[in-house]
Structure formats: structure tokens, C-alpha cells
Write a protein that holds these residues in place. Structure first.
Motif, PDB file in Angstrom:
ATOM      1  N   THR A 163       0.825  -1.205   0.000  1.00  0.00           N
ATOM      2  CA  THR A 163       0.000   0.000   0.000  1.00  0.00           C
ATOM      3  C   THR A 163       0.858   1.253   0.000  1.00  0.00           C
ATOM      4  O   THR A 163       0.622   2.185  -0.767  1.00  0.00           O
ATOM      5  CB  THR A 163      -0.890   0.005   1.246  1.00  0.00           C
ATOM      6  N   PHE A 179       2.444   1.769  -3.353  1.00  0.00           N
ATOM      7  CA  PHE A 179       1.459   2.235  -4.331  1.00  0.00           C
ATOM      8  C   PHE A 179       1.216   3.731  -4.119  1.00  0.00           C
ATOM      9  O   PHE A 179       1.200   4.511  -5.071  1.00  0.00           O
ATOM     10  CB  PHE A 179       0.166   1.441  -4.147  1.00  0.00           C
ATOM     11  N   ASP A 180       1.068   4.123  -2.870  1.00  0.00           N
ATOM     12  CA  ASP A 180       0.895   5.543  -2.555  1.00  0.00           C
ATOM     13  C   ASP A 180       2.071   6.365  -3.071  1.00  0.00           C
ATOM     14  O   ASP A 180       1.893   7.434  -3.641  1.00  0.00           O
ATOM     15  CB  ASP A 180       0.765   5.755  -1.047  1.00  0.00           C
ATOM     16  N   LEU A 213       1.956   7.130  -6.672  1.00  0.00           N
ATOM     17  CA  LEU A 213       0.920   8.062  -7.129  1.00  0.00           C
ATOM     18  C   LEU A 213       1.109   9.485  -6.631  1.00  0.00           C
ATOM     19  O   LEU A 213       0.545  10.412  -7.180  1.00  0.00           O
ATOM     20  CB  LEU A 213      -0.463   7.579  -6.672  1.00  0.00           C
ATOM     21  N   GLN A 256      -5.939  13.627  -9.065  1.00  0.00           N
ATOM     22  CA  GLN A 256      -5.661  13.196  -7.698  1.00  0.00           C
ATOM     23  C   GLN A 256      -6.933  12.670  -7.017  1.00  0.00           C
ATOM     24  O   GLN A 256      -6.874  11.699  -6.278  1.00  0.00           O
ATOM     25  CB  GLN A 256      -5.045  14.341  -6.886  1.00  0.00           C
ATOM     26  N   LEU A 291      -7.349   9.254  -8.388  1.00  0.00           N
ATOM     27  CA  LEU A 291      -6.368   8.320  -7.841  1.00  0.00           C
ATOM     28  C   LEU A 291      -6.699   7.959  -6.394  1.00  0.00           C
ATOM     29  O   LEU A 291      -6.487   6.827  -5.960  1.00  0.00           O
ATOM     30  CB  LEU A 291      -4.969   8.923  -7.915  1.00  0.00           C
ATOM     31  N   PHE A 337      -8.433   4.785  -5.493  1.00  0.00           N
ATOM     32  CA  PHE A 337      -7.772   3.484  -5.525  1.00  0.00           C
ATOM     33  C   PHE A 337      -6.964   3.220  -4.274  1.00  0.00           C
ATOM     34  O   PHE A 337      -6.487   2.124  -4.048  1.00  0.00           O
ATOM     35  CB  PHE A 337      -6.846   3.371  -6.735  1.00  0.00           C
ATOM     36  N   ARG A 338      -6.734   4.274  -3.517  1.00  0.00           N
ATOM     37  CA  ARG A 338      -5.939   4.062  -2.320  1.00  0.00           C
ATOM     38  C   ARG A 338      -6.797   3.385  -1.268  1.00  0.00           C
ATOM     39  O   ARG A 338      -7.977   3.609  -1.184  1.00  0.00           O
ATOM     40  CB  ARG A 338      -5.417   5.390  -1.792  1.00  0.00           C
TER      41      ARG A 338
END
Ligand SMILES: Nc1ncnc2c1ncn2[C@@H]1O[C@H](COP(=O)(O)OP(=O)(O)OP(=O)(O)O)[C@@H](O)[C@H]1O
Ligand SMILES: Nc1ncnc2c1ncn2[C@@H]1O[C@H](COP(=O)(O)OP(=O)(O)OP(=O)(O)O)[C@@H](O)[C@H]1O
Ligand SMILES: [Mg+2]
Ligand SMILES: [Mg+2]
Lengths: 593, 616
Positions: A196, A199-200, A203, B126, B129, B132-133
Motif C-alpha cells: 500500500t 502504491f501511494d 501516485l 488526484q 487516484l 484506488f488508495r
């Protein structure tokens, strides 16, 4: 039982927040239990009525069946929606509590894998905790339903209730499997977290810009994927082996059902009961299976929620209620008289791990300015964090005017310390607030904030913003303005300087990102501030720096080396000493000539 | 931008759209899951047919011994349903995870392929996105995978109706179609109830993101020190509650409305079911259908009606739809970007560092009122060490981002051997230039991987060599698990590094990039947290490690800067001075002023510059 206690916690909240919905949900649950039985009974009566050409009985059976079917299906859906309302409302309240209490956790808890895992569990969306817990509520109606079924069966034959016994193996196996699954979930927690976080990082613009170069994004992606695959494989393996084990239990139950149906067939053939009973018994068997399976899968799905609830309880028990302002502890003096004393202070980040600080004996007189010097990793920041009360020393003690630091009223002590950390926060608020949170009571005092900003060269930073102090910074909370690295640090400095009467002010590399002029100006201001503190509260200023120009001004210079004090004294003394300090000073001086 | 960027206004993607994403789980797995689902809906009908036959035999008065086969079939159907259900759970979860991990990878590829950083910073993107977090969707712990698999289950519903319908029609022809209509009618009504959550979620995604962000500030680790020292808990909590209240009110209202609609539909539902049962009873009483078949009919009809209500997973579908919408928008934008830039890789690494030129480059961040660069003219001579100095906010970091092609100049050009950076193949250029930014990433990965991100393909030996070049190897060797130690607390054996130690890791990244063929290195404040000895050493190490690469060094430590081949001063958005240390010092400009200021502090004759009285 743990689960019941936790369910009690949730129900208590539900009763407080949404009592009407809770009542209806419970009522529908009980009705549902009767309804599931009603389907079978209706079917029996209808078939028997037809067999005996009894119109009234057949029609009653049909009606009972119809009402039961409608209740158990549509009523079930209404109950689910009610539970969703409960989950939404109560979940939000729980999230609020989690956040409120999390700030009362000691800082060290956020670094301990075990406690961090619990905090993460407690931070799952509240709606998931509550809805998971409410799944457990279905157990009650199920028990009722089983009881009613057994009574019904017993009325046909005293042997039939034995069917219940054949359900036991599957229940027992399911419970055992639950424990195994929990162990696997704990195993994969770190993998999931890492995936996680990576992935963060992929992004977030701040890290994505670095990862765009050199193929870093690909590496981060691959590593995250690796961890996720491993998690998926482990969970699959555990799940399949549990399914295998449980199936054996269900084989016993299916055999029991078949035997019961055969018995009913015999009885009906002998004329002891009608043919409808065969349907009823077979139907009850499959009803029971369906309900038990639903409960078990509910329990399984509620597992995560129960673990989270457990963590929730842990968090609330662990931390004092922040509302009941604790004045526990000794009062904090208005002015320092003696100062800070460290005796034999040692610190290890992990129990039994390497000592990052060892045998620190130091007394810092009230009103003085102390500079900490040392190579990277020598323990300066660690000492700073100890003094701010973020960690407790592993060995030795820190005293303030003779009172041990941990005996002081923590809230009050925090109110009298201020800090600019090496990894200062980039608070993405309005610029004025970003500085103002340094002294919350004065967050609306624009004049004081502007004054402080000016003192550390942050005024131009604020002034050049499109809406001055009211400009939203960063992009987290909307389309705000981004700042440069040095500009952020200037705001952090202003924030640290906003408190007027601190007993302890720590500045950990406060000018690392500042330009030459700003650095110069800032130290001038710090020296001034230190002098003010000295007079008003006889407060102590502690600064960590690699810039000797500034260190030199300190009353006391402490050189750390590998977690121990290598030397300490004034600039002149240390220069005369000819040790590490003189070495480093000479190096820097030469670099400028 | 609004047309593709906004999600709130557009039509939500169809639920069937989710099935397309299910394919990432692989055919074998999907077939297995679908078989489990189908089996579970078909077996009750099998069992009711068997029961019907059993009753028929009973009416005929047959021995138990003669119906053992039927009894076994009923038992087997029961067991079969249960086993399929047991298998379905882990298989479905596995398939969901597979779908999600493939999609996560795709999303990160899409992000990585964005031509410029401002595209990533776009708040619309953002928001997308953020969905998906983890935790963005409060209700479910499921992503698109969860929705896709749930939709697969829904798809199994329609074929599953056919068997009981056929059984019913076999008894009275119109019963099959009639119950089909009823079941589908119930189904549509049930689906209607939950529709709207997708809209709601999309409409409130910004509030959801803000709520999560506040939560992270309060309970996360990053800001935990200041939260405690400045006692910010309550203040932050108030803000978090505000954000929460906004979305909570909307969601609660919607859920309560749902309860009311459902309660209202109860009467309709009851009427339909009563009609069905009375019809069956009537047929039985009239003697039109034999008793044995009545049992079958009741079983099949109940199964069909029950299936109409079975929408348990609808919420994961609802949760997944906004994510699919976001994914589609991202894909569409990526498709537009395709072909804009040459994709071909022009050979491998360039043999020598290229000549890079800034021609009257102007730049302002999107949305920001002020321009940062007002016409920068600058040439990077291949192989030189160029230092860039300037006050905070002068635009030094911005300049390097333009150099790396992370932003496009709003005026003027940045060229590499005469070609505009934007016309170079993106992946190629991003290998030629490497930057360690001021806010370089602290990744929760092993020490080796933390260095390796500068050259993803580098082997362990290369990573170690690079680390050794900047003196990071001794540090890493001393960690509890050596090179495999995870550089974050919260992992077994994980450690946090000190500020200066992290900078060593960052320097090792630069060294590795150079080893691996990067021709231009950017170092933005690489020594801010190092002591003087380490700072001076770091300079020598980087200059040695870079090979022939051009180095752009940004620093406020003029003690390091002075050693550069050339120094430029960035002031007021332009390059105002350029030359060697001696040259600039002699010229007596801004640089000389800054240097003298730092140097004067060592002047023994004038210990500490006096503090102006006014500030006391
Ligand atoms: N992502 C961004 N979006 C909008 N504006 C930005 C962004 N990053 C920086 N800025 C603004 O651009 C200006 C130049 O910033 P830059 O980071 O290039 O400065 P710098 O010279 O590197 O400063 P420092 O020495 O403090 O690192 C600053 O005024 C800053 O507010
Ligand atoms: N949170 C942590 N958990 C575990 N180890 C840590 C943590 N923080 C620091 N350390 C370790 O403790 C040692 C001392 O770190 P500290 O941050 O105190 O150094 P420092 O003197 O401030 O260094 P610098 O000048 O680089 O900031 C280092 O070896 C570091 O790896
Ligand atoms: Mg430090
Ligand atoms: Mg910068």
C-alpha cells in the motif's frame, strides 16, 4: 467471550446513536427466524392439505408459506439496510474516537510494529467495524430458529432432533479454522502495508517525480506486486485448506439430513405423519445448512471487524480520555530555576537493540543556549526527541528543576516547549494557520503571526502568495499553492518561534534548507529569542546545527560521537581542547578562506 | 479539462463493464468461481426435483430401500451446495486480489507514463487516484476486483433461472415464464434500491479524500511529533469532523431513504408471493397437478423468488463503479497522449553527456499567478560541474525539473543537442538524466532497493559498488539485516535512518545512476544535513562517481559550491551571474555578497554579529 464483549460495545453505541433503527433491526431478525421456519411449515401444510383434500388447510398453508417467504426475503433486505444506517452513523462516531485517542498514544507506539498494526486495525473505516460486528447479531435469531426447528422435529419423532448433533463437527472445525486464518492475516499484514505504501508513493507527485527517472517506478511497482502476490497466495492456500477441513464436517451433517429424511419417509409411509412432513424435514435440513453457512461466513467476515474492534478497545483503554484534561503530575514551573539535568541517559529504539545514546550526563543551566554537534547518526535528533518527551529514556533520567520529566503534567510541559524538527511538518493549511498552529490560542492573532514571520524571514514568503496569509498551501485540501523547500522551512521556523514563553525551545537543523542571508538572519533572531527566553522564563534553547558560525554563539557546546558525549564546553574551551570540535571547525573555516 | 476530468456529471459506467476487468484473474480461475456460483443456484432445483419424485414414490407406497438413490441425491445436493460455497470464498478472494494487483500495476504505469508532472498534480486526477488508495471507499475493503467478481456472480443469476423455469414449464407451460418475469421484476426493483450510491460516492469523493487526509494528519506518523508538541489533536479533529459531517449527512440520508423504499415495497412483494402460492394450491386442489409435482413446483418457485432478492454483493459493485469510471478516464487520457512523442529508443545510453541549452525559458506553475522563471538562458557544457545558487524560492528546483522534462516551459525552449526535451523519447531521456531532489523519497523498501530505484535493473553488486563510492556501505552493513533491512519502522527488523544517513542513501542513488549510464546528474541540496567533513567528502565522492556525466549541483553551502567548475546565480527568474568562484568573488555581485556573509561568521576578530536592539 471476547466477541460478545466487543459486540456489546457496538450495541451500546448503536443504542445511543440510533436506537430506533437498532430496535427495528433486532425485531426483524427475530421475525426472520420464525419466517424461515414458516416456509417449511407452510409447505408441509399445503402438501398435507392437498393429500387429504382439505381446502382450508391447503390455503392456510399456502398463505403461511407466502407471508414467511416475503418476510424472510424482503424483511431481510430491510434489516440489512437498517444495519447499513447503523453502520454509517455509528462508524463515523467510532472513527472520531479513534482519531481523538490516537493523539494520546505515545510517539513511540507509532514505531512499534505490534502497536502500529493495532492502530492500523483500529483505523479501518468505522462503517466496516460496525457492519462486521452486526453480522454477529444474526447468531441470536439463528439460535432461536434452531430451537424452533428442533421442537418441530421432535413433534414428529423423538429421534429427529438428533440431527442437531450432526451439525456439531462442522461448527467445531469452522471455529478451529478461524484461528488459523487469523494467524495468516497477521503474517501478511506487513506485506499488505508495504504494498500500500509503495502504491501511494507511486501516485504521490512528490515521490513520483523521482521515480519517473531511472525506472524507479517500475521497481516500486514490481516490489509492491511481489508482496501482493505473496499475500494472495498465502490467503488462498489457507482458505482452501480450511475449506477442505470444514467439508469433512459437512459430510457428517449431510449424512444426518439424509437419515432424517429417510426416517420421515418411513413414518409417512407407515401413516404416522403426512407426506408434507418429508418435505418439512428435508426443507429444515437445507434451511439449517443455509443458515449455519450464512452465520459461519458472517463470522468469518466479521473476524476482521472483530480484530479491529479489539484494537479499538485497546486504543481507548490504552489512552486516557483526552477530554478529561489530566492534571495528573507535578505542575510545571513558570520559570526555570536550575535547568535540565540528564543523568546516565541511555536510549535504544528497540528493546535490546543497539544503544543510540549511552551514558549521557549533562546539566543545562536555566537560561542558557546549548548547541549539539556531531556527525550524522550520532544521536542528536534522538536526544532532541527525548527532551521533548516524545520518548522516555531507556536508562537514566531527565529532570526539570529536579523533577523527573515523566512526572510532570505532560500537557502542561508540552505547552511550554516548542520545536522545529529536522523533518518538520509541511502543514497544508492557510499560510497564516501553518504558522499559527505553533501557538493555537493565538492562531487568530494575525499581528503576532506576521511579527513572528518577519523575524525569521518568512514574511516575504507569505507576502508573495496570491492571497497573502489566507492562501491555501499545498494540494491536499484543494487547489493550493506549493512552496519551495526553503520556504516551507521558514514557515516551520516561524511556527516554532510563535510561542512566547517556552521553557525549552529545540531547533534541529533549522536552517538546513535556507539560503545564506536567511540563515544569517535567522540565527540573529534566534539569538535574540534565546535572550528573551533567558530573561522572561530563564528558558533553555537547544539547537542542533552543522554551521559553526552559529554554534559558536552557544553558551555550551556538546559534541556527540556515537551516542556518547565526546566533549562539552564553550567555543573557546573546545578550540583549546583540540578535539573533534576544533577539527571540524577548522575544516569549515578553511572551506571559506 | 472538465469534460474528461470530471466524474460527477457523466453517466456512470455500466455494471457489465466490470466483467471486462474480471479477465485479469485468468480464465481458469474465473471458470472455477463461476462454476461454484452456478452450482449453488442449480443444486436447490435438483434437490426439489428429487424431493418431488420422493413424494411421488411415497404416495405410491414404495419401500425406503427402493428410494435410497433419491435420498442420496438429496443429501449429495446439500453437501454439494455447501462445498461449493466453501470453495467459492477463497477462490473469489484470490481472483479479486489478482484483478486488483494487475490494475494497481496498470494505474502506476499510467501515472509513470504521464508526460509531465502537472498532469499528475491535477486535482481531478488526484481525486480519481484517491479512489484506488486503501480506505478511500469506506464501505468495502474491495477494489475493482471485488466489484468485478460480484458482477460475475450476478451474471450467473440469469442462466441459473433457466433450469427451475424449465422445470416449472414442464409442469404447466406458463408457470416458467411467469416466475421468470416475477423474479426478474423483483431483481430490477432490488437493483434500483442500491443505484445512486455510485453517484453519491463520486459526488463526494473530494470530501472523502479530505476526511482521510485529515485522519492521516492526526493519526499518521509523518506529523506525529508536531501534533504532540504543539497539541494539535483537537484542532485537527474539528477540521476532520467538518469534512466528515459533509459526506456523512448525504450518505445517511440516502441509506434512510433506502429503508423507506424497501419497507414500501414489502406490500407489493407480499401480494406477488401470495398470488404464486395460491395459484399452486389452486392447481393442486383442482387435481391438475399431482402431489409429488407440487413439492417440486414449490421448491423451484421459492428458489426463483429467492434469487430475485439475492443481491448481497451489490454494494461491492456500487463501490467499484466509481473506480472503473476513474480508470476509464485515465486510460482515455493516456490514449490521447500516445503518439505525441517519439516512442523509439534512440540507441542505448548516449556515449557522452549531451549539450543542454535553456533558451529564454519562462515558466509558471499551472494555476499560480506568478511566473517563476522569466527568461533563463543557460548552457550546460558536457562534463562540467555546474553549481546553481540563489535565494529560497528563486526557482532552482524548478529549473532542474524543467531540465528533466518533468514540466514543459511556458515560454522558450530547453534543448538537448538541439532537440527540444519534449520531442525526445520520454523513457530514453528519463534514463539519461537523474535527479536527487531536495525532498527525495524515503521509501518503505529494503536499503538495497532504496538505492536501486535510481537504476531499476542494477544488480546487487552494482548497488553495493555505488553505495561504497559515497561511503554508504558501512552504514548499511551495520543495519540489523544489512542490505535487506527495511528503511522504516513498523516492519520486523526495520529501522529509521537519521536525516544525514538518508542523504547518504540519496547520494548513493546518484552514484548508481551515473554507474548505470545517466549522463546528467542533478543534486538538489544533497548535503543539507551533513556535517562539514561529510559535506566536503560528499562533493569529492560525487565528482569521482559521476564518471564523465554533467553535474548540476544546487546548494546553499557555498563552501561546497566554490569548488564547482562554474557557478551561476539565479535571481529574479533569470541567470544573473556566471563564472568560477574566483571570478564571481572578484566581480563583487550577489554571489560575492552571499559568500562573504557566510565567511564573515568565521572572522575571529568580530565574534558574533550584534543583535539589533529593536528585536528585543
Ligand atoms: N509544485 C509547485 N506548484 C506551484 N508553485 C510551486 C511549486 N513548486 C514551487 N513553487 C513555487 O515556485 C517558486 C520557486 O520554487 P523552487 O522550489 O524552484 O525554489 P528553489 O529555488 O528551489 O528554493 P529553495 O532554495 O527554497 O529550495 C516558489 O515561489 C514556490 O512557491
Ligand atoms: N525512529 C528510529 N528508529 C530506529 N532507529 C533510529 C530511529 N531514528 C534514528 N535511528 C537511528 O539512531 C541513530 C541516531 O539517529 P539520530 O537521528 O539521532 O542522528 P542525528 O545525530 O540526528 O543524525 P543527523 O545529523 O543525520 O540528523 C542512527 O543510527 C539512526 O539510524
Ligand atoms: Mg538529526
Ligand atoms: Mg529547491
Amino acid at each position: 467471550m471476547r466477541n460478545l464483549r466487543l459486540l456489546g460495545v457496538v450495541l451500546g453505541l448503536c443504542r445511543r446513536i440510533a436506537p430506533r433503527q437498532l430496535t427495528w433491526s433486532l425485531l426483524l431478525g427475530v421475525l426472520g427466524a420464525f419466517a424461515s421456519l414458516g416456509i417449511g411449515v407452510g409447505m408441509r401444510d399445503l402438501v398435507d392439505g392437498l393429500a387429504h383434500h382439505n381446502t382450508a388447510a391447503a390455503v392456510t398453508g399456502a398463505l403461511v408459506g407466502a407471508v414467511s417467504l416475503a418476510l424472510s426475503s424482503m424483511g431481510g433486505r430491510v434489516a440489512e439496510s437498517l444495519n447499513a444506517v447503523l453502520a454509517e452513523a455509528v462508524g463515523a462516531a467510532m472513527e472520531h474516537q479513534v482519531l481523538r485517542h490516537s493523539t494520546a498514544l505515545p510517539y513511540g507506539a507509532l514505531e512499534d510494529p505490534g502497536q502500529l498494526h493495532r492502530l492500523e486495525q483500529a483505523r479501518v473505516p468505522g462503517i466496516r467495524m460496525v457492519s462486521g460486528a452486526l453480522l454477529l447479531l444474526k447468531v441470536g435469531p439463528l439460535g432461536l430458529q434452531v430451537l424452533l426447528s428442533l421442537i418441530l422435529l421432535a413433534r414428529t419423532s423423538w429421534w429427529l432432533p438428533a440431527l442437531a448433533l450432526t451439525a456439531l463437527p462442522s461448527l467445531w472445525l469452522a471455529r478451529r479454522g478461524e484461528r488459523a486464518m487469523r494467524a495468516v492475516r497477521t503474517q501478511v499484514a506487513e506485506d499488505t502495508r508495504m504494498a500500500t505504501r509503495l502504491f501511494d508513493a507511486a501516485l504521490a507527485p512528490s515521490s513520483a517525480k523521482e521515480l519517473a527517472l531511472g525506472g524507479g517506478a517500475g521497481l516500486v511497482r514490481a516490489r509492491g506486486e511481489q508482496r501482493l502476490r505473496r499475500t494472495a497466495d498465502r490467503m488462498l492456500r489457507a482458505g482452501l485448506s480450511q475449506a477442505r477441513r470444514e467439508s469433512a464436517g459437512w459430510l457428517v451433517f449431510a449424512a444426518g439430513c439424509t437419515a432424517a429424511t429417510a426416517l420421515a419417509y418411513q413414518l409417512a409411509r407407515a401413516g404416522a405423519t403426512g407426506p408434507g412432513t418429508v418435505l418439512l424435514v428435508a426443507g429444515l435440513g437445507s434451511q439449517l445448512r443455509g443458515q449455519m453457512a450464512a452465520i459461519l461466513s458472517g463470522l468469518r467476515r466479521s473476524l476482521e471487524a472483530m480484530d479491529s474492534l479489539d484494537a479499538y478497545r485497546w486504543l481507548l483503554d490504552q489512552t486516557p480520555d483526552p477530554a478529561r484534561r489530566q492534571t495528573a503530575g507535578a505542575p510545571v514551573p513558570a520559570r526555570l530555576t536550575d535547568g535540565l539535568t540528564l543523568t546516565g541517559v541511555g536510549f535504544a529504539y528497540t528493546p535490546g537493540g543497539p544503544k543510540v545514546l549511552d551514558g549521557i550526563d549533562l546539566s543545562i543551566p536555566a537560561g542558557s543556549t546549548v548547541a549539539l554537534v556531531g556527525e550524522h547518526g550520532s544521536g542528536k535528533t534522538t536526544l532532541v526527541k527525548l527532551l521533548c518527551g516524545l520518548y522516555r529514556p531507556t536508562t537514566g533520567s531527565i529532570t526539570v528543576d529536579g523533577i523527573p520529566l515523566e512526572d510532570l503534567d505532560q500537557a502542561a510541559w508540552r505547552g511550554r516547549t516548542t520545536a522545529a524538527f529536522q523533518d518538520f511538518s509541511r502543514w497544508e493549511f492557510r499560510a497564516r494557520q501553518t504558522i499559527g498552529v505553533g501557538d493555537l490560542p493565538r492562531i487568530h492573532d494575525t499581528a503576532a503571526i506576521a511579527r513572528t514571520a518577519a523575524r525569521v524571514g518568512a514574511a516575504p514568503v507569505v507576502d508573495q502568495l496570491p492571497h497573502g496569509g489566507e492562501t491555501q498551501l499545498g494540494t491536499t485540501f484543494g487547489n493550493g499553492t506549493e512552496l519551495s523547500g526553503g520556504q516551507w522551512q521558514k514557515l516551520a521556523l516561524a511556527r516554532a518561534l510563535l510561542r512566547e514563553r517556552p521553557l525549552l525551545a529545540v531547533l534541529d537543523e533549522p536552517t538546513a534548507a535556507l539560503d545564506a542571508a536567511a540563515e544569517h538572519a535567522v540565527y540573529q533572531q534566534y539569538a535574540a529569542a534565546a535572550r528573551t527566553y533567558r530573561h522572561s522564563t530563564r528558558g533553555i534553547t537547544l539547537l542542533v546545527s552543522h554551521r559553526f558560525s552559529t554554534i559558536r554563539m552557544a553558551d555550551l557546546i556538546v559534541v556527540l560521537d556515537g551516542g556518547r558525549i565526546a566533549e562539552a564546553g564553550s567555543h573557546a574551551e573546545l578550540m583549546a581542547n583540540g578535539g573533534l570540535y576544533a577539527d571540524l571547525y577548522g575544516l569549515q573555516e578553511r572551506a571559506y578562506t | 479539462m472538465r469534460d474528461i476530468g470530471s466524474g460527477g456529471g457523466g453517466r456512470p459506467p455500466s455494471r457489465w463493464r466490470l466483467l471486462r476487468e474480471a479477465r485479469h484473474a485468468g480464465p481458469a480461475l474465473l471458470i472455477a468461481v463461476a462454476a461454484c456460483q452456478l452450482g449453488q443456484v442449480l443444486l436447490p432445483t435438483v434437490s426439489s426435483v428429487a424431493l418431488g419424485m420422493l413424494v411421488t414414490r411415497l404416495v405410491r407406497g414404495e419401500e425406503v430401500g427402493a428410494v435410497l438413490g433419491l435420498l442420496a441425491a438429496i443429501g449429495a445436493a446439500l453437501l454439494g451446495q455447501q462445498v461449493l460455497q466453501l470453495l467459492q470464498v477463497p477462490l473469489t478472494a484470490f481472483a479479486e486480489r489478482r484483478v486488483d494487483l494487475v490494475l494497481r500495476a496498470e494505474i502506476s504505469v499510467l501515472v509513470d507514463a504521464l508526460p509531465t508532472l502537472d498532469r499528475l498534480e491535477d486535482p481531478q486526477l488526484q481525486d480519481d487516484l484517491a479512489q484506488f488508495r486503501t480506505g478511500a471507499i469506506a464501505w468495502m475493503n474491495s477494489g475493482i476486483g471485488g466489484g468485478a467478481l460480484a458482477q460475475l456472480g450476478q451474471a450467473a443469476y440469469y442462466p441459473a433461472l433457466l433450469l427451475p423455469a424449465a422445470v416449472l414449464s414442464g409442469i404447466t407451460w406458463w408457470w416458467g415464464p411467469a416466475l421468470l418475469l416475477i423474479s426478474i421484476g423483483i431483481r430490477i426493483g432490488t437493483e434500483r434500491e442500491v443505484i445512486g450510491f455510485e453517484r453519491l460516492q463520486t459526488a463526494h469523493r473530494a470530501a472523502t479524500r479530505r476526511t482521510r487526509a485529515w485522519g492521516e494528519l492526526i493519526a499518521g506518523r509523518r506529523d506525529a511529533k508536531e501534533v504532540r508538541v504543539f497539541a494539535l489533536g483537537d484542532w485537527l479533529l474539528e477540521r476532520s469532523d467538518e469534512a466528515q459531517a459533509e459526506r456523512l449527512a448525504a450518505f445517511l440520508a440516502k441509506r434512510q431513504a433506502m429503508v423507506r423504499t424497501q419497507a414500501g415495497r414489502f406490500a407489493v412483494c407480499l401480494a406477488v408471493v401470495v398470488a404464486v402460492e395460491l395459484t399452486v394450491a389452486g392447481a393442486g386442489l383442482a387435481g391438475a397437478v399431482p402431489l409429488g409435482r407440487i413439492a417440486t413446483v414449490l421448491g423451484a418457485a421459492t428458489a426463483m423468488i429467492g434469487a430475485g432478492f439475492g443481491l448481497g454483493s451489490a454494494l461491492s459493485i456500487e463501490a467499484a463503479l466509481p473506480m472503473v469510471g476513474a480508470l476509464d478516464r485515465m486510460r482515455a487520457r493516456a490514449a490521447q497522449d500516445k503518439g505525441r512523442r517519439p516512442a523509439a529508443l534512440e540507441g542505448a545510453a548516449a556515449a557522452r553527456p549531451p549539450r543542454i541549452r535553456f533558451h529564454a525559458v519562462r515558466f509558471g506553475y499551472p494555476g499560480a499567478p506568478r511566473e517563476v522563471l522569466h527568461g533563463v538562458d543557460l548552457e550546460l557544457v558536457p562534463g562540467e560541474v555546474l553549481a546553481v545558487v540563489g535565494v529560497n524560492g528563486a526557482g532552482k528546483t524548478t529549473l532542474t525539473k524543467l531540465l528533466a522534462g518533468l514540466y514543459e516551459p511556458t515560454g522558450g525552449r530547453v534543448t538537448v543537442e538541439g532537440t527540444r526535451v519534449q520531442e525526445l523519447p520520454q523513457t530514453w531521456w528519463r534514463r539519461q538524466v537523474h535527479a536527487v531532489f531536495q525532498d527525495f523519497a524515503h521509501l518503505e523498501m529494503s536499503a538495497a532497493d532504496n538505492i536501486r530505484i535510481a537504476a531499476a535493473e542494477a544488480g546487487d553488486a552494482q548497488v553495493r559498488r555505488a553505495a561504497a563510492l559515497v561511503g554508504a556501505d558501512t552504514l548499511i552493513d551495520s543495519l540489523p539485516h544489512g542490505w535487506e533491512t527495511i528503511l522504516a519502522r513498523g516492519y520486523t527488523g526495520g529501522v529509521e535512518l537519521s536525516g544525514g544517513q538518508w542523504q547518504r542513501i540519496a547520494l548513493a542513488r546518484a552514484a548508481l545512476a551515473a554507474e548505470h549510464g545517466a549522463r546528467v546528474l542533478v543534486l538538489d541540496e544533497p548535503t543539507a544535513n551533513l556535517d562539514i567533513r561529510a559535506e566536503l567528502a560528499a562533493y569529492e565522492q560525487i565528482v569521482a562517481a559521476r564518471g564523465t556525466a554533467t553535474v548540476v549541483l544546487i546548494s546553499h553551502r557555498l563552501s561546497t559550491v566554490r569548488k564547482a567548475d562554474r557557478i551561476v546565480v539565479l535571481d529574479g527568474g533569470r541567470i544573473t551571474e556566471s563564472g568560477t568562484h574566483e571570478h564571481l568573488l572578484a566581480a563583487g555581485g550577489t554571489y560575492a555578497e552571499m559568500f562573504t556573509l557566510q565567511a564573515a561568521q568565521f572572522d575571529q576578530t568580530q565574534p558574533t554579529p550584534a543583535v539589533p536592539e529593536a528585536t528585543r
